[in-house]
Design a protein around this motif. Structure first.
Motif, short mmCIF file in Angstrom:
data_model
loop_
_atom_site.label_atom_id
_atom_site.label_comp_id
_atom_site.label_asym_id
_atom_site.label_seq_id
_atom_site.Cartn_x
_atom_site.Cartn_y
_atom_site.Cartn_z
N GLN A 150 0.83 -1.20 0.00
CA GLN A 150 0.00 0.00 0.00
C GLN A 150 0.87 1.26 0.00
O GLN A 150 0.59 2.23 -0.72
CB GLN A 150 -0.93 0.00 1.21
CG GLN A 150 -1.99 -1.09 1.17
CD GLN A 150 -2.83 -1.12 2.44
OE1 GLN A 150 -2.65 -0.29 3.34
NE2 GLN A 150 -3.76 -2.07 2.52
N VAL A 151 1.91 1.23 0.80
CA VAL A 151 2.83 2.38 0.83
C VAL A 151 3.49 2.56 -0.52
O VAL A 151 3.63 3.70 -1.03
CB VAL A 151 3.89 2.19 1.93
CG1 VAL A 151 4.95 3.29 1.86
CG2 VAL A 151 3.23 2.19 3.31
N ILE A 152 3.86 1.46 -1.16
CA ILE A 152 4.50 1.54 -2.48
C ILE A 152 3.52 2.10 -3.51
O ILE A 152 3.89 2.92 -4.36
CB ILE A 152 5.02 0.15 -2.91
CG1 ILE A 152 6.19 -0.27 -2.01
CG2 ILE A 152 5.45 0.16 -4.37
CD1 ILE A 152 6.67 -1.68 -2.24
N GLU A 153 2.25 1.66 -3.44
CA GLU A 153 1.24 2.17 -4.38
C GLU A 153 1.05 3.67 -4.21
O GLU A 153 0.94 4.41 -5.19
CB GLU A 153 -0.08 1.43 -4.18
CG GLU A 153 -0.07 0.00 -4.65
CD GLU A 153 0.17 -0.12 -6.15
OE1 GLU A 153 -0.27 0.77 -6.90
OE2 GLU A 153 0.84 -1.08 -6.56
N ARG A 154 1.00 4.12 -2.94
CA ARG A 154 0.88 5.56 -2.71
C ARG A 154 2.10 6.30 -3.25
O ARG A 154 1.98 7.38 -3.83
CB ARG A 154 0.69 5.84 -1.21
CG ARG A 154 -0.67 5.42 -0.66
CD ARG A 154 -0.93 6.07 0.70
NE ARG A 154 0.01 5.61 1.70
CZ ARG A 154 -0.19 4.57 2.50
NH1 ARG A 154 -1.32 3.87 2.40
NH2 ARG A 154 0.71 4.23 3.40
N SER A 155 3.26 5.70 -3.04
CA SER A 155 4.48 6.34 -3.56
C SER A 155 4.45 6.40 -5.08
O SER A 155 4.87 7.39 -5.68
CB SER A 155 5.72 5.57 -3.09
OG SER A 155 5.79 5.55 -1.66
N LYS A 156 3.94 5.33 -5.71
CA LYS A 156 3.84 5.33 -7.18
C LYS A 156 2.91 6.43 -7.66
O LYS A 156 3.19 7.09 -8.67
CB LYS A 156 3.33 3.97 -7.67
CG LYS A 156 4.36 2.85 -7.58
CD LYS A 156 3.79 1.55 -8.12
CE LYS A 156 4.82 0.43 -8.07
NZ LYS A 156 4.26 -0.85 -8.59
N LYS A 157 1.79 6.63 -6.95
CA LYS A 157 0.87 7.70 -7.34
C LYS A 157 1.54 9.07 -7.22
O LYS A 157 1.38 9.93 -8.09
CB LYS A 157 -0.38 7.65 -6.46
CG LYS A 157 -1.27 6.44 -6.73
CD LYS A 157 -2.49 6.45 -5.83
CE LYS A 157 -3.37 5.23 -6.09
NZ LYS A 157 -4.57 5.21 -5.20
N VAL A 158 2.29 9.24 -6.13
CA VAL A 158 2.99 10.52 -5.95
C VAL A 158 4.01 10.72 -7.06
O VAL A 158 4.15 11.82 -7.62
CB VAL A 158 3.68 10.56 -4.56
CG1 VAL A 158 4.55 11.80 -4.43
CG2 VAL A 158 2.62 10.55 -3.45
N VAL A 159 4.72 9.65 -7.41
CA VAL A 159 5.71 9.74 -8.49
C VAL A 159 5.03 10.07 -9.81
O VAL A 159 5.52 10.90 -10.59
CB VAL A 159 6.52 8.43 -8.59
CG1 VAL A 159 7.38 8.42 -9.85
CG2 VAL A 159 7.40 8.24 -7.36
N ALA A 160 3.88 9.40 -10.09
CA ALA A 160 3.15 9.67 -11.33
C ALA A 160 2.69 11.12 -11.40
O ALA A 160 2.80 11.78 -12.44
CB ALA A 160 1.96 8.72 -11.45
N GLN A 161 2.17 11.62 -10.26
CA GLN A 161 1.75 13.02 -10.23
C GLN A 161 2.94 13.95 -10.44
O GLN A 161 2.85 14.96 -11.15
CB GLN A 161 1.07 13.33 -8.90
CG GLN A 161 -0.26 12.61 -8.71
CD GLN A 161 -0.86 12.84 -7.33
OE1 GLN A 161 -0.24 13.49 -6.48
NE2 GLN A 161 -2.03 12.30 -7.10
N THR A 162 4.07 13.60 -9.83
CA THR A 162 5.27 14.42 -9.99
C THR A 162 5.74 14.43 -11.44
O THR A 162 6.12 15.47 -11.99
CB THR A 162 6.40 13.91 -9.08
OG1 THR A 162 5.94 13.88 -7.72
CG2 THR A 162 7.62 14.80 -9.17
N VAL A 163 5.69 13.25 -12.09
CA VAL A 163 6.09 13.16 -13.50
C VAL A 163 5.16 13.99 -14.37
O VAL A 163 5.59 14.69 -15.30
CB VAL A 163 6.11 11.69 -13.95
CG1 VAL A 163 6.30 11.60 -15.46
CG2 VAL A 163 7.21 10.93 -13.24
N GLU A 164 3.85 13.93 -14.07
CA GLU A 164 2.89 14.70 -14.85
C GLU A 164 3.13 16.20 -14.71
O GLU A 164 3.13 16.95 -15.69
CB GLU A 164 1.46 14.36 -14.41
CG GLU A 164 0.39 15.07 -15.23
CD GLU A 164 -1.02 14.67 -14.78
OE1 GLU A 164 -1.98 15.21 -15.36
OE2 GLU A 164 -1.13 13.83 -13.87
N VAL A 165 3.36 16.63 -13.46
CA VAL A 165 3.66 18.05 -13.24
C VAL A 165 4.95 18.44 -13.94
O VAL A 165 5.05 19.52 -14.54
CB VAL A 165 3.75 18.33 -11.72
CG1 VAL A 165 4.24 19.75 -11.47
CG2 VAL A 165 2.39 18.14 -11.07
N GLY A 166 5.94 17.55 -13.89
CA GLY A 166 7.20 17.83 -14.58
C GLY A 166 7.02 17.96 -16.08
O GLY A 166 7.61 18.82 -16.72
#
Length: 265
Positions: A150-166
């Protein structure tokens, strides 16, 4: 264990010490397979147990500093730090479980096992592995793996959002770069036009100055001619003034005929 989450200097120092301790535990358990003597294995396990106790103390210190800094951090930062703390606890429990395996082979059943907890690490979260069956250990391990997932999935979502913003930021920067290039080209064109206009103004100025000089020279010539004509008419016997070409000289010794002479004719 490295993280980009902002931390206070004190919390960052404790986090570094915990990461160093985890590396020491990993290296220590890697050496266990190379040790064949049971006495040396027991001594190595005792040393690793001391490191795990020190790691437990550091995690408690991490939790204490985290609570002190909670009001100064944003909700998102506190969430990431709490997730980081849970990952530390799970990693320590994995070493505890690994130590239990080695300890069981040596006949010593006493080992401390850390529970994940929700928000804190306390003495109530310490259990004795000898009091848990193998099935309980397996269930606890599965539960920890699910929470880690679950922690990894949340981290993946944060990474995906960061990539999108980037990506959006990169697109905006590209558009701004193209716009700046267009503005630069327009400025170069304006600069060239101004330079060309300046040259034309200078050329026109030189032509106007030349025309003024010619007009002034012609004016002087006309004035001189007029002056000579006037002087010639006023004083026709002045020998110092030469006749103007094209202008008939004044009649000399001209006499007016009287009426009588006219009648005689």
């Amino acid at each position: 264990m490295a993280s980009d989450v902002p931390m206070s200097p004190e919390l960052e120092q404790v986090d570094g010490e915990i990461r160093d301790m985890f590396r020491a535990l990993q290296n220590g358990f890697n050496k266990m397979d190379k040790i064949k003597d049971s006495n040396r294995q027991s001594k190595q396990l005792e040393d690793l147990t001391g490191k795990m106790k020190e790691c437990k103390r550091l995690i408690k210190e991490f939790d204490r500093i985290l609570k002190d800094d909670e009001r100064n951090n944003s909700a998102d930062v506190n969430k990431h730090l709490n997730d980081k703390k849970q990952i530390m606890i799970k990693e320590l429990n994995s070493y505890v479980t690994l130590r239990k395996t080695y300890q069981s082979s040596l006949g010593n059943k006493r080992i401390e096992l850390f529970d994940t907890g929700n928000d804190q690490v306390a003495e109530d979260n310490v259990q004795m592995a000898s009091e848990m069956s193998n099935q309980q250990l397996i269930d606890a391990g599965r539960k920890q793996m699910d929470q880690t997932d679950q922690v990894i999935e949340r981290s993946k979502k944060v990474v995906a959002q960061t990539v999108e913003v980037g990506s959006q930021t990169a697109a905006a920067l590209t558009q701004q770069t193209e716009q700046m290039k267009r503005i630069g080209n327009e400025l170069d064109s304006v600069h060239f036009s101004l330079k060309k206009a300046s040259q034309m103004v200078k050329e026109i100025g030189r032509q106007v100055a030349t025309d003024k000089c010619i007009m002034a020279f012609l004016f002087l010539i006309v004035c001189g001619v007029i002056a000579i004509i006037v002087v010639k008419i006023v004083n026709p016997h002045n020998k110092n003034i030469r006749d103007i070409p094209g202008l008939a000289p004044p009649a000399q010794n001209r006499k007016l005929l009287s009426i009588q002479d006219f009648r005689r004719l």
